[in-house]
Design an enzyme around this catalytic site. Structure first.
Site, PDB file in Angstrom:
ATOM      1  N   VAL A  98       0.829  -1.203   0.000  1.00 52.35           N
ATOM      2  CA  VAL A  98       0.000   0.000   0.000  1.00 52.35           C
ATOM      3  C   VAL A  98       0.863   1.253   0.000  1.00 52.35           C
ATOM      4  O   VAL A  98       2.038   1.209   0.359  1.00 52.35           O
ATOM      5  CB  VAL A  98      -0.952   0.030   1.221  1.00 52.35           C
ATOM      6  N   LYS A  99       0.253   2.368  -0.383  1.00 47.51           N
ATOM      7  CA  LYS A  99       0.905   3.675  -0.302  1.00 47.51           C
ATOM      8  C   LYS A  99       0.196   4.480   0.775  1.00 47.51           C
ATOM      9  O   LYS A  99      -1.008   4.723   0.695  1.00 47.51           O
ATOM     10  CB  LYS A  99       0.816   4.415  -1.634  1.00 47.51           C
ATOM     11  N   LEU A 100       0.941   4.876   1.769  1.00 51.41           N
ATOM     12  CA  LEU A 100       0.408   5.635   2.897  1.00 51.41           C
ATOM     13  C   LEU A 100       0.647   7.119   2.694  1.00 51.41           C
ATOM     14  O   LEU A 100       1.783   7.556   2.501  1.00 51.41           O
ATOM     15  CB  LEU A 100       1.065   5.169   4.198  1.00 51.41           C
TER      16      LEU A 100
END
Length: 144
Positions: A98-100
């Site tokens: 994921v990209k936070l």
């Protein structure tokens, strides 16, 4: 010699990551992604249709078996919102990579590094592979 890019134990041919927002429709999105040669696309979980079966779905245009989806937390301004968003992505599609993004304010869109670090620590403990939108401060970046 082939240049391979590895993230979370998965190999990619392209280092380019393309967003899926801001196009006029999914058809244009798919054409742009294909033209770019990217293997990874970011998907703003909070902005993608997951409920209305009458509306088109991104997955109808970009097959998640042939391109890697990178769910992101665009539009989140707190750790709690970001965590909820990425947990939802995991439940929807099993995504762990994921990209936070935990934003500090709407004007600059700079990251809130305190909330980002807090979120990163929790997500890693939960088994996520986290790519972090962060400042260029090397001390803070090493913490996240």
């Amino acid at each position: 010699m082939e240049d391979i890019f590895t993230i979370a134990n998965k190999n990619f041919k392209s280092r380019l990551i393309v967003g899926t927002g801001k196009y006029k429709d999914f058809e244009e999105t798919a054409k742009a992604v294909k033209a770019s040669g990217a293997d990874i696309v970011t998907v703003a979980v909070r902005r993608v249709n997951i409920l209305d079966k009458k509306q088109p779905l991104l997955m109808d245009y970009l097959d998640p078996k042939s391109i890697t989806y990178l769910p992101n937390t665009a539009g989140c301004y707190s750790s709690e919102d970001a965590l909820r968003t990425l947990r939802l992505a995991r439940e929807m599609g099993g995504w762990r990579l994921v990209k936070l993004e935990v934003l500090g304010d709407k004007k600059t869109l700079y990251p809130n590094m305190i909330e980002t670090i807090k979120s990163t620590e929790i997500l890693v403990k939960e088994g996520f592979e986290v790519m972090v939108y962060c400042t260029d401060d090397p001390i803070l970046s090493k913490k996240s």
